[in-house]
Design an enzyme around this catalytic site. Sequence first.
Site, PDB file in Angstrom:
ATOM      1  N   SER A 129       0.876  -1.199   0.015  1.00 11.02           N
ATOM      2  CA  SER A 129      -0.155   0.147  -0.089  1.00 11.02           C
ATOM      3  C   SER A 129       1.034   1.317  -0.002  1.00 11.02           C
ATOM      4  CB  SER A 129      -0.846   0.003   1.228  1.00 11.02           C
ATOM      5  OG  SER A 129      -2.033   1.087   1.094  1.00 11.02           O
ATOM      6  N   ASP A 138      -2.322   6.038  -3.469  1.00 12.34           N
ATOM      7  CA  ASP A 138      -1.393   5.395  -2.699  1.00 12.34           C
ATOM      8  C   ASP A 138      -0.837   4.161  -3.821  1.00 12.34           C
ATOM      9  OD1 ASP A 138      -3.742   3.737  -2.415  1.00 12.34           O
ATOM     10  OD2 ASP A 138      -3.190   3.328  -0.523  1.00 12.34           O
ATOM     11  N   ASP A 174      -1.329   0.967  -3.950  1.00 12.91           N
ATOM     12  CA  ASP A 174      -2.342   0.071  -4.475  1.00 12.91           C
ATOM     13  C   ASP A 174      -3.604   0.716  -5.022  1.00 12.91           C
ATOM     14  OD1 ASP A 174      -2.961   0.506  -1.927  1.00 12.91           O
ATOM     15  OD2 ASP A 174      -3.667  -1.533  -1.564  1.00 12.91           O
ATOM     16  N   ASP A 194      -6.114   1.914  -3.469  1.00 16.43           N
ATOM     17  CA  ASP A 194      -7.373   1.881  -2.556  1.00 16.43           C
ATOM     18  C   ASP A 194      -7.622   3.188  -1.763  1.00 16.43           C
ATOM     19  OD1 ASP A 194      -5.414   1.942  -0.421  1.00 16.43           O
ATOM     20  OD2 ASP A 194      -6.240   0.207   0.608  1.00 16.43           O
TER      21      ASP A 194
END
Length: 580
Positions: free
Chosen positions: A225, A368, A370, A372
């Site tokens: 992340s 960010d 990833d 999400d």
Amino acid sequence: MVVRRRHVVELPERAAPPPGGEPREDRAGLRCRGRHPAASRVRERGLLRGRPVGPRRGPRQVVSRRPGDDRERDPPRRRERGRQGGHRLLDPRGGLRDRRRRGRPRQHRRGRRAGLPSCQDRSRAGDGVTRLFGTNGIRGVIGPEMNADLAVKVGRAIGTFVSGGAVALARDPRLSGPMLARAAASGLMSAGCDVIDLGLVPTPCAQYFVAKSGQVKGAIVVTASHNPREFNGLKAIDSRGMEMRREDEEAIESIFFESRFHVAPWSEVGSIRADDAAIHRYTEGVLSKVDGDAIRKRAPSVVVDPGNGAGCVMTPYLLRSLGCRVLSLNAQPDGAFPGRLPEPTPDHLGDLIRVVREVHADIGIAHDGDADRATFVDDQGAFVVGDKSLALLARSAVKSRGGTVVTPVSTSTVVEDVVRAAGGTVVRTRVGSPIVARTMFETGAVFGGEENGGAIFPEHQFCRDGAMSAAKMLELLAHEGQALSALVAALPLYHIKKSNVSVPVERREAVLASIVELAKGRKVDTTDGVKILEKDGAVLVRPSGTEPIFRVYAEARTPARADALADEGVALVKKALGGR
């Protein structure tokens, strides 16, 4: 890189733009033309370029073309691995080197500080100790903590837990991603699971794939992340597309540490196949939940910064399909994250803020690693604090459907103020997006999220979703007919102060219990840590789920009062530590 084209000729298969509508000239209508000195400065700095044009060798691949524009790009050679632009080489020790082999400073390991236990010794606030899973999956520095051996065993444990069947596999662009993904796939197949390899996709894309398939037992997503590039991790997803429950993680840990792995016989070893349709399905899912016509009518100018992360293969294309005029920064997937650090905070978004101002864009969007999460920059080039963007999205959801909003105790009171004014109610939870998502699922909430840019839209899926957050914010601007800066300025004003105090992991529970005793006689909320409620503000003190620290969140109507409350919270922690 400037995201601009009228006709797409060819793109990598997993990065193909979604169908629907003829691509438009992304920069058409921007108030800053090519002859404008600000635009020239942006080009000279190389902010909007993928990399400089010059002699190239090897096979070439056409990325995009307008009539009369035949620019091409070749795939990176091995020594260019981790290179976004300029002449930078990846330093195997974790830094970057230029062509003269001069070192550059290494990224700060914000996700792990001195004294943090490894991924085999994690704990969560108020929940005892978990030996493997942290707040959001398993994370660690590649090599000593996160390696192929661990990934194989985690894959075997998860495969044993789900008892075979199909399991999806996805990753972000970190350099260690392929290694860990293949290792996890081997572990899954050895336990009799059939692996569906989605490749490089955003985490919410993988979750959407699982949730809508109806036949997939879960997924493993290889991602760290927002952590720096030397980190990576493994996130376990259940059959609903949600991050696994704490009870399920504990069951997986039990299998892992007791080595109770199922070993499939030769005839039942799992298979592996690729599925390249996940991005398309996910894009169609997002488009079906927003008012695309309203956004296209407004045709906002957007600067998007995926940060060289998984959002590169999704968000710029989604925005164009919604009729936006798009400029993109750091929009090439690159696991070395050369453009900026993966966490989309003001300190890391200087280029995005500057470009939004110089081209007079309507909004800036950042992800960010990833994708999400999504954070925003308003039309004046000001970073929008996560509590405020969450409040705007929450109010929009309540106005549309009424109902409940779920958010952690760490979120600002501004969310409660606007939700109640719109006729809704707020439920507070412990910190952590999996807890927020589970509570939303159980209560039938219409919206939820955290102050870090993670918003959850239950009509779409029960997890944080950066692309959906971006689309919903554009929809909100189109419906309100106002600039983002004006909407933010109209929100109730609260001043927030945050601090950290180092606390050894082994003393965490004792310190927390001591703080509860020290706060006796005052109005407190012990949902997560200790939140002391005053008439003119509040201060929350809670142990971090990922670092050996206690976090202090203070808010008040004035900066001075917020500072005073934060100082009081820090003093409580130090007193609980014994005057240290």
